[in-house]
Design a protein around this motif. Structure first.
Motif, PDB file in Angstrom:
ATOM      1  N   VAL A 104      45.487  36.161  43.890  1.00 12.85           N
ATOM      2  CA  VAL A 104      45.945  36.549  42.545  1.00 12.85           C
ATOM      3  C   VAL A 104      45.410  37.913  42.344  1.00 12.85           C
ATOM      4  O   VAL A 104      44.334  38.289  41.960  1.00 12.85           O
TER       5      VAL A 104
ATOM      6  N   LEU B 117      43.580  38.834  38.730  1.00 11.37           N
ATOM      7  CA  LEU B 117      42.283  38.367  38.852  1.00 11.37           C
ATOM      8  C   LEU B 117      41.168  39.045  39.465  1.00 11.37           C
ATOM      9  O   LEU B 117      41.803  39.526  40.683  1.00 11.37           O
TER      10      LEU B 117
ATOM     11  N   ASN C 276      39.170  34.796  41.657  1.00 14.25           N
ATOM     12  CA  ASN C 276      40.022  34.193  42.713  1.00 14.25           C
ATOM     13  C   ASN C 276      38.981  33.206  43.465  1.00 14.25           C
ATOM     14  O   ASN C 276      39.671  32.193  43.694  1.00 14.25           O
TER      15      ASN C 276
ATOM     16  N   LEU D 205      38.904  30.058  41.601  1.00 20.64           N
ATOM     17  CA  LEU D 205      40.161  29.218  41.781  1.00 20.64           C
ATOM     18  C   LEU D 205      40.287  28.601  42.805  1.00 20.64           C
ATOM     19  O   LEU D 205      40.683  27.161  42.776  1.00 20.64           O
TER      20      LEU D 205
ATOM     21  N   LYS E 194      42.706  30.446  33.673  1.00 22.90           N
ATOM     22  CA  LYS E 194      42.744  31.637  34.822  1.00 22.90           C
ATOM     23  C   LYS E 194      43.963  31.030  35.729  1.00 22.90           C
ATOM     24  O   LYS E 194      44.538  31.857  36.497  1.00 22.90           O
TER      25      LYS E 194
ATOM     26  N   ALA F 249      47.357  32.668  37.055  1.00 21.02           N
ATOM     27  CA  ALA F 249      47.715  32.786  38.021  1.00 21.02           C
ATOM     28  C   ALA F 249      49.079  32.455  38.277  1.00 21.02           C
ATOM     29  O   ALA F 249      49.841  32.800  39.463  1.00 21.02           O
TER      30      ALA F 249
ATOM     31  N   GLU G 188      51.859  34.935  38.538  1.00 27.69           N
ATOM     32  CA  GLU G 188      52.179  35.912  39.626  1.00 27.69           C
ATOM     33  C   GLU G 188      52.022  35.065  40.956  1.00 27.69           C
ATOM     34  O   GLU G 188      52.880  35.719  41.927  1.00 27.69           O
ATOM     35  N   THR G 189      51.759  34.154  41.544  1.00 24.77           N
ATOM     36  CA  THR G 189      51.695  33.495  42.605  1.00 24.77           C
ATOM     37  C   THR G 189      51.658  32.123  42.293  1.00 24.77           C
ATOM     38  O   THR G 189      50.810  31.188  42.776  1.00 24.77           O
TER      39      THR G 189
ATOM     40  N   VAL H 190      49.153  28.410  43.580  1.00 25.62           N
ATOM     41  CA  VAL H 190      48.454  27.522  42.789  1.00 25.62           C
ATOM     42  C   VAL H 190      48.517  26.171  43.167  1.00 25.62           C
ATOM     43  O   VAL H 190      47.760  25.474  43.118  1.00 25.62           O
TER      44      VAL H 190
END
Lengths: 241, 293
Positions: free
Chosen positions: A91, A94, A99, A102, B167, B171, B174-175, B179
Motif C-alpha cells: 500500500v 501507508l 504495511n 496489515l 488502515k 488500503a 489503493e490496492t 486487501v
C-alpha cells in the motif's frame, strides 16, 4: 514426501474464455516449485485459483488432505496459504510499519511485534525505513516489503507471482537468492513461484512445471539439468510467439 | 472590519460542517473510487428521519437523533448491498456506478418529496439564543455546530491514525486486491465505509437542519461541497479533506464580504478548477515518486 497441496483437474475461465484446462499438480513438503510458461499460459490464473480469487469451473484444491475449493481467500490465508501479487502488492500511501501491520492483521499485539521483529531480521534493509511511506521506496525494497507482508501470518505455502518483475538484475538476484533463507527462517513448507528469469530461478527450484495454453506440458524434478540447456525449455516459449 | 471578522467566524463554524461532509464523501470516494452522488440522498435521510420521529411521532429529540443517524447508516449500507456491490461483482465500470448512484439520488429525493412535500421542514422551533464575543455574535446553534463538528472530525482523525482496520479501509482505495489477498475482512470494511459515511452525512445534515430546516433538494449542495473539499485538499490524505473544507468555508465567507452570498458557487467551483489545473493531486497531497503519479 508428504503432500501439502493437491490440485486436481482444475478448469478456470474469465467469462467465456477458458484459461486453464484440467490442470493437476502436487506440491509436497520441502519442495520449491518453479511455474513457467509463455505469456498468457495461465500461470497467474492458476495461482489465483489456488488462493481463491478465481473460483474454478471444475476440479478441486486440497490442502493437507482437506478440500478447500469452496473456502474464501480469507480462510485459505488463515490456514497457511499466502499469495504474493505480481503488482500492487504493497500500500504506497501507508508507511512500511503500517504495511507490515496489515500483513499481520489478525495477530495479537504481542504476536504482531514478535513477528515484525522476525521479519525485520530477515529484511534488514527495512529497519531504517519503518516510518517511510512505502510508495517512496525503490522497486527492490517494495518487493522485499511485499514479501515481508505475506510472511507476517506464518504461512506454510507461499505462492509467488513474479517476485522479480520490473526489478534491475541485481535486485532480482537478491530477492530470489533470499528465498532459501526465508524458507528456512520462517519454516515455510513449500514455495511455488512464477518467474521469467530462468537463469536465476532454475538454480533455486527443485521442481519445474511448464504450462502452455492452460495445460501442463512438462513436469520435471531435475530443474538443474536445464541450466546448461535452457533452450530445451525456451523452445516452448518461442513456439508460442 | 467587524463584518469581516464576523464572516470569518461564520466561516470557521461552516468549516466544521464542510469537514463532516468532506469526510463522509471522501470515505466512499477514496475507498471505492467512484463518485458517490447518492451521498446527497443519505444526507437528507437522517434529517427527515429525525423530523418524522421527533415532530410527527413525538419522540424526544435526542432519541430521534440517535435513531435518525442509525436509519441514515442503514440506508447507506442497504444502497451498497442492493446496488453497488452487485454491480461491482459484475465488473461494472466506475461510469456505471456513477449513473446508478445518480439514479439512487433522484429516487430518494423524489420519494422524500412525495411523502414530506417540497417545502422546508423546520426541526426546532423558537428563536436561537445568541452570545456576544466583543463585537462578534454567535448563536447557540453555531456553538453546537462548531464543537460537535470539530470533535467528531478530529476524533476520527485519531482513530484513523491508530486503528488497523481503518488502515485496511485506507488500503482498499489503493490496492483492493491486496486487501483481499492478505485476508482482511473486505465485506465488513466495505459495510463500515458506507455506514460511517452516512453517519458523517447525517451529523452534518442534522447540524444544519436544526438551524435552518431541511428540504428534499439540499443534498446536492452538500454532496458538491464535500466532493470539492476532498478534490481540492487531496483525495489521498485525510488532512487534505479537512484542509479543503476549511479553505472552501473561509473563502466563501470572504466572498460574501466582498461580493454577495450569491457568488458562493462561483468560489467553490473556481477553487476546484484552479486546483485541478495547477495541482491536480490536491493542495495537501504528500510527495510522490514519479511512477506513483
Amino acid at each position: 514426501m508428504e503432500m501439502l497441496l493437491q490440485i486436481e483437474g482444475i478448469d478456470a475461465s474469465y467469462g467465456k474464455r477458458q484459461i486453464l484446462h484440467e490442470i493437476s499438480m502436487n506440491l509436497s513438503r520441502g519442495e520449491k516449485v518453479l511455474l513457467i510458461g509463455p505469456n498468457g499460459a495461465g500461470k497467474t490464473t492458476l495461482l489465483k485459483t489456488v488462493i481463491g480469487l478465481l473460483p474454478p469451473g471444475n476440479g478441486a484444491v486440497n490442502y493437507l488432505g482437506e478440500d478447500i475449493t469452496g473456502d474464501s481467500v480469507r480462510t485459505r490465508v488463515r490456514k497457511g496459504i499466502s499469495y504474493l501479487l505480481q503488482t500492487e502488492n504493497i500500500v504506497p500511501g501507508l508507511t512500511v510499519e503500517e504495511n507490515l501491520a496489515l500483513g499481520g492483521y489478525f495477530l495479537s499485539k504481542q504476536e504482531l511485534e514478535k513477528r515484525k521483529n522476525m521479519v525485520l531480521d530477515s529484511m534488514e534493509f527495512l529497519k531504517p525505513k519503518l516510518k517511510t511511506r512505502a510508495g517512496l521506496m525503490s522497486g527492490g525494497e517494495r518487493q522485499g516489503l511485499a514479501l515481508s507482508m505475506i510472511l507476517m501470518r506464518n504461512p506454510k505455502v507461499l505462492l509467488l507471482d513474479e517476485p522479480s518483475a520490473g526489478l534491475a538484475p541485481k535486485a532480482a538476484k537478491e530477492i530470489i537468492e533470499r528465498l532459501d533463507k526465508i524458507q528456512a527462517a520462517f519454516q515455510v513448507e513449500t514455495v511455488c513461484m512464477v518467474e521469467h528469469n530462468l537463469k536465476l530461478a532454475l538454480k533455486w527450484a527443485t521442481k519445474i512445471i511448464l504450462l502452455v495454453q492452460g495445460r501442463v506440458v512438462l513436469v520435471s524434478d531435475s530443474p538443474k539439468s536445464f541450466i546448461q540447456q535452457p533452450e530445451e525449455l525456451e523452445k516452448y516459449f518461442f513456439e508460442q510467439v | 472590519m467587524t463584518l469581516l471578522l464576523q464572516l470569518i467566524l461564520n466561516g470557521i463554524v461552516n468549516a466544521a460542517i464542510y469537514s463532516l461532509l468532506a469526510v463522509g464523501f471522501g470515505l466512499v470516494y477514496r475507498s471505492l473510487r467512484f463518485f458517490y452522488i447518492a451521498f446527497g440522498a443519505v444526507y437528507i435521510v437522517a434529517s427527515y428521519a429525525v423530523f418524522a420521529l421527533a415532530n410527527m411521532a413525538g419522540l424526544p429529540l435526542l432519541v430521534s437523533i440517535i435513531l435518525g443517524l442509525l436509519i441514515g447508516a442503514i440506508s447507506g449500507v442497504v444502497m451498497d448491498k442492493s446496488v453497488y456491490l452487485p454491480l461491482e461483482k459484475r465488473s461494472a465500470s466506475t461510469g456505471v456506478l456513477f449513473i446508478a448512484s445518480l439514479g439512487i439520488y433522484i429516487l430518494v429525493v423524489n420519494l422524500v418529496a412525495l411523502f414530506f412535500g417540497n417545502e422546508v421542514k423546520i426541526l426546532s422551533m423558537g428563536i436561537e439564543p445568541s452570545f456576544s464575543i466583543g463585537t462578534l455574535v454567535v448563536t447557540r446553534m453555531q456553538v453546537v455546530q462548531f464543537f460537535v463538528g470539530w470533535i467528531v472530525v478530529i476524533g476520527f482523525w485519531f482513530i484513523i491514525r491508530k486503528n488497523n482496520l481503518m488502515k485496511g479501509i485506507w488500503a482498499m482505495g489503493e490496492t483492493p486486491d491486496l486487501v483481499v489477498v492478505l485476508g482482511l475482512p473486505y465485506k465488513f470494511m466495505r459495510m463500515l465505509v458506507f455506514a460511517l459515511s452516512s453517519v458523517f452525512a447525517g451529523i452534518a445534515s442534522l447540524l444544519t437542519a436544526l438551524d435552518v430546516g431541511i428540504d428534499p433538494h439540499v443534498g446536492m449542495h452538500a454532496l458538491l461541497t464535500g466532493a470539492v473539499a476532498v478534490l481540492v485538499g487531496g483525495v489521498d490524505v485525510y488532512r487534505g479533506w479537512i484542509g479543503g473544507a476549511v479553505l472552501l468555508a473561509v473563502l466563501q465567507s470572504i466572498a460574501v464580504w466582498q461580493f454577495s452570498a450569491r457568488w458562493n458557487d462561483l468560489i467553490t467551483f473556481g477553487i476546484l478548477i484552479i486546483t485541478l489545473l495547477f495541482r491536480p493531486q490536491g493542495l495537501f497531497s504528500p510527495k510522490r515518486r514519479r511512477e506513483e503519479r
